[in-house]
Design an enzyme around this catalytic site. Structure first.
Site, PDB file in Angstrom:
ATOM      1  N   TYR A  92       0.836  -1.194   0.000  1.00  0.00           N
ATOM      2  CA  TYR A  92       0.000   0.000   0.000  1.00  0.00           C
ATOM      3  C   TYR A  92       0.871   1.243   0.000  1.00  0.00           C
ATOM      4  O   TYR A  92       2.066   1.193   0.294  1.00  0.00           O
ATOM      5  CB  TYR A  92      -0.974   0.003   1.190  1.00  0.00           C
ATOM      6  CG  TYR A  92      -0.365   0.355   2.519  1.00  0.00           C
ATOM      7  CD1 TYR A  92      -0.346   1.667   2.983  1.00  0.00           C
ATOM      8  CD2 TYR A  92       0.191  -0.623   3.336  1.00  0.00           C
ATOM      9  CE1 TYR A  92       0.207   1.996   4.217  1.00  0.00           C
ATOM     10  CE2 TYR A  92       0.736  -0.316   4.562  1.00  0.00           C
ATOM     11  CZ  TYR A  92       0.739   0.999   4.999  1.00  0.00           C
ATOM     12  OH  TYR A  92       1.302   1.313   6.215  1.00  0.00           O
ATOM     13  N   CYS A  93       0.247   2.361  -0.368  1.00  0.00           N
ATOM     14  CA  CYS A  93       0.934   3.655  -0.365  1.00  0.00           C
ATOM     15  C   CYS A  93      -0.051   4.701   0.159  1.00  0.00           C
ATOM     16  O   CYS A  93      -0.855   4.395   1.040  1.00  0.00           O
ATOM     17  CB  CYS A  93       1.454   3.995  -1.766  1.00  0.00           C
ATOM     18  SG  CYS A  93       0.162   4.156  -3.011  1.00  0.00           S
ATOM     19  N   ARG A  94      -0.024   5.899  -0.369  1.00  0.00           N
ATOM     20  CA  ARG A  94      -0.959   6.926   0.075  1.00  0.00           C
ATOM     21  C   ARG A  94      -2.284   6.838  -0.676  1.00  0.00           C
ATOM     22  O   ARG A  94      -3.344   6.784  -0.101  1.00  0.00           O
ATOM     23  CB  ARG A  94      -0.368   8.330  -0.089  1.00  0.00           C
ATOM     24  CG  ARG A  94      -1.263   9.425   0.503  1.00  0.00           C
ATOM     25  CD  ARG A  94      -0.792  10.824   0.176  1.00  0.00           C
ATOM     26  NE  ARG A  94      -0.830  11.118  -1.242  1.00  0.00           N
ATOM     27  CZ  ARG A  94      -1.926  11.438  -1.940  1.00  0.00           C
ATOM     28  NH1 ARG A  94      -3.088  11.497  -1.334  1.00  0.00           N
ATOM     29  NH2 ARG A  94      -1.859  11.691  -3.225  1.00  0.00           N
ATOM     30  N   ILE A 120      -3.550   4.245   1.795  1.00  0.00           N
ATOM     31  CA  ILE A 120      -3.903   4.309   3.210  1.00  0.00           C
ATOM     32  C   ILE A 120      -5.084   5.261   3.414  1.00  0.00           C
ATOM     33  O   ILE A 120      -5.810   5.153   4.401  1.00  0.00           O
ATOM     34  CB  ILE A 120      -2.681   4.704   4.076  1.00  0.00           C
ATOM     35  CG1 ILE A 120      -2.967   4.450   5.561  1.00  0.00           C
ATOM     36  CG2 ILE A 120      -2.272   6.148   3.798  1.00  0.00           C
ATOM     37  CD1 ILE A 120      -1.758   4.594   6.467  1.00  0.00           C
TER      38      ILE A 120
END
Length: 128
Positions: A92-94, A120
């Site tokens: 996952y990332c932003r 996220i």
């Protein structure tokens, strides 16, 4: 002569398709919802949750139990974190852009069970 060229092109296409498949399984990552990721993480301690954002972003807020491996060093560092290429990995990332890139990199490196959680910002559960 034209016939040989057509046969050669067909063979190249078959080779490309074959290289995109490992052990009869298409090499694609799976998109995963936050709900499914949470269930997967609760059910199995052996799942790696990889945050591919920057250290600064990770320090601000991250999903509990995640491991920071920024996208710009993922290729060089992932084998230090996940040695078994058959382990389940959720990235996952932003917002989801970097996690998609990370999932593709992991597939290129030979990891077989890759899940893209996206960002996220869509995670409705507890963070640290």
């Amino acid at each position: 002569m034209k016939r040989l060229i057509i046969i050669a092109i067909a063979l190249v296409l078959i080779l490309i398709i074959s290289l995109a498949t490992i052990n009869g399984k298409d090499r694609n990552y799976q998109k995963i919802t936050p709900e499914d990721a949470k269930k997967m993480l609760e059910k199995n301690d052996d799942v790696f949750l990889i945050d591919v954002r920057t250290k600064e972003e990770y320090n601000e807020k991250h999903i509990e139990g995640s491991i920071l491996v920024p996208l710009d060093v993922l290729e060089e560092k992932i084998d230090e974190v996940v040695k078994d290429k058959n382990k389940e990995i959720i990235v996952y990332c932003r917002s989801g852009r970097r996690s998609k890139k990370a999932a593709n990199i992991l597939l290129e490196l030979g990891y077989n069970n890759v899940y893209d959680l996206g960002g996220i910002i869509d995670w409705p559960y507890k963070t640290e």
